[in-house]
Design an enzyme around this catalytic site. Structure first.
Site, PDB file in Angstrom:
ATOM      1  N   ASP A   1       1.178  -9.748  12.179  1.00 57.16           N
ATOM      2  CA  ASP A   1       2.453  -9.031  11.473  1.00 57.16           C
ATOM      3  C   ASP A   1       2.916  -8.020  12.486  1.00 57.16           C
ATOM      4  OD1 ASP A   1       4.259  -8.590   9.644  1.00 57.16           O
ATOM      5  OD2 ASP A   1       3.016  -7.275   8.487  1.00 57.16           O
TER       6      ASP A   1
ATOM      7  N   LYS B   1      -4.712   5.025   3.454  1.00 55.85           N
ATOM      8  CA  LYS B   1      -3.888   3.960   3.093  1.00 55.85           C
ATOM      9  C   LYS B   1      -4.479   3.496   1.928  1.00 55.85           C
ATOM     10  CE  LYS B   1      -1.909   1.149   5.877  1.00 55.85           C
ATOM     11  NZ  LYS B   1      -0.672   0.799   5.774  1.00 55.85           N
TER      12      LYS B   1
ATOM     13  N   SER C   1       0.811  -1.298  -0.096  1.00 54.28           N
ATOM     14  CA  SER C   1      -0.121  -0.027  -0.065  1.00 54.28           C
ATOM     15  C   SER C   1       1.021   1.125  -0.055  1.00 54.28           C
ATOM     16  CB  SER C   1      -0.984   0.092   1.179  1.00 54.28           C
ATOM     17  OG  SER C   1      -0.220   0.124   2.457  1.00 54.28           O
ATOM     18  N   THR C   2       0.258   2.400  -0.292  1.00 52.72           N
ATOM     19  CA  THR C   2       0.863   3.745  -0.112  1.00 52.72           C
ATOM     20  C   THR C   2       0.139   4.413   0.705  1.00 52.72           C
ATOM     21  OG1 THR C   2       1.623   3.492  -2.360  1.00 52.72           O
ATOM     22  CG2 THR C   2       1.702   5.631  -1.444  1.00 52.72           C
ATOM     23  N   VAL C   3       0.548   5.142   1.649  1.00 60.11           N
ATOM     24  CA  VAL C   3      -0.074   6.016   2.582  1.00 60.11           C
ATOM     25  C   VAL C   3       0.075   7.580   2.257  1.00 60.11           C
ATOM     26  CG1 VAL C   3      -0.378   6.454   4.961  1.00 60.11           C
ATOM     27  CG2 VAL C   3       0.279   4.218   4.612  1.00 60.11           C
TER      28      VAL C   3
END
Length: 250
Positions: free
Chosen positions: A124, A19, A2-4
């Site tokens: 995670d 996100k 993902s990119t935030v």
């Protein structure tokens, strides 16, 4: 995965983190369904040591937004934490020493405990997923995203294994995870906070994974002399290879 982005909630006039999922994941219908379900679960966790999930949604296309190509755009809107990650702190300072390690881990465990009470597993836990605000608040981020990815199918699971340095033996061997898997990862994080590095490193992810399955984590006092026996014992209990020998939850 993902990119935030930093954004503004125009209805409530507050800063937020957005996100946006990788287009390859967003294009997978089974991932989209699981992502929605996991986001709903994560939003149930109401605890100061867990990043709040405000909204989740999907746009038919990212075309014209500059965010996600021409496939479906899948996003999560969350509380914006101004600061950095626990990884940033470790890079800058190395081992934190006993009092600071306690201060950080106590909050991480408090957030995980609330999730475990609700029957949710993070899967995670690692320094990259622990945010520390400029005012010193500690918050666990990214609940459920790995679950959604891992269960969406083998095509995406390979992208998402997470950092192998913190994976429990059962996650390596079978992919299964429960609250005790989060306990294992938290034990590895505590080891790293006390010594400055995780117990296992290697040239390949596979060699590190193999160590989790076949070796016992050594006591941190072997490297950090000021660690008391009680803390050694806590790390060893949390990182037992047999999940039944660990604490049942955070």
């Amino acid at each position: 995965m993902s990119t935030v982005y930093q954004g503004t909630d125009t209805r409530l006039d507050r800063p937020v983190a957005i996100k946006v999922m990788d287009p390859r994941l967003a294009a997978d219908p089974s991932f989209r369904a699981r992502f929605e379900r996991e986001a709903r679960s994560a939003a149930r966790i109401d605890h100061p040591a867990v990043v709040d999930v405000y909204d989740q949604g999907e746009s038919p296309t990212g075309a014209g937004t500059g965010l996600g190509g021409d496939g479906p755009l899948l996003f999560l809107v969350m509380e914006l934490v101004e600061g950095g990650t626990l990884r940033d702190v470790l890079r800058a300072r190395g081992a934190l020493g006993v009092p600071a390690a306690f201060a950080v881990l106590e909050q991480v465990l408090a957030g995980l405990s609330e999730a475990h009470r609700l029957g949710l597993v993070h899967r995670d836990v690692k320094p990259e997923n622990v945010l520390i605000s400029r005012t010193g608040e500690v918050k666990v981020a990214d609940f459920g995203l790995v679950t959604a990815s891992a269960q969406a199918g083998a095509s995406t699971a390979g992208m998402i294994m997470g950092t192998v340095a913190y994976l429990s033996p059962e996650q390596v061997a079978t992919g299964d995870a429960d609250a005790r898997s989060d306990v294992y990862a938290a034990g590895i994080v505590l080891y790293e906070l006390l010594t400055g590095a995780p117990p296992y490193t290697g040239d390949t992810a596979l060699s590190v994974a193999y160590r989790h399955v076949n070796s016992d984590v050594p006591p941190p006092s072997q490297i950090a002399g000021e660690v008391p026996p009680e803390l050694d014992e806590l790390v060893l209990r949390a990182t037992r290879r047999d999940p039944a020998a660990r604490p049942a939850d955070a």
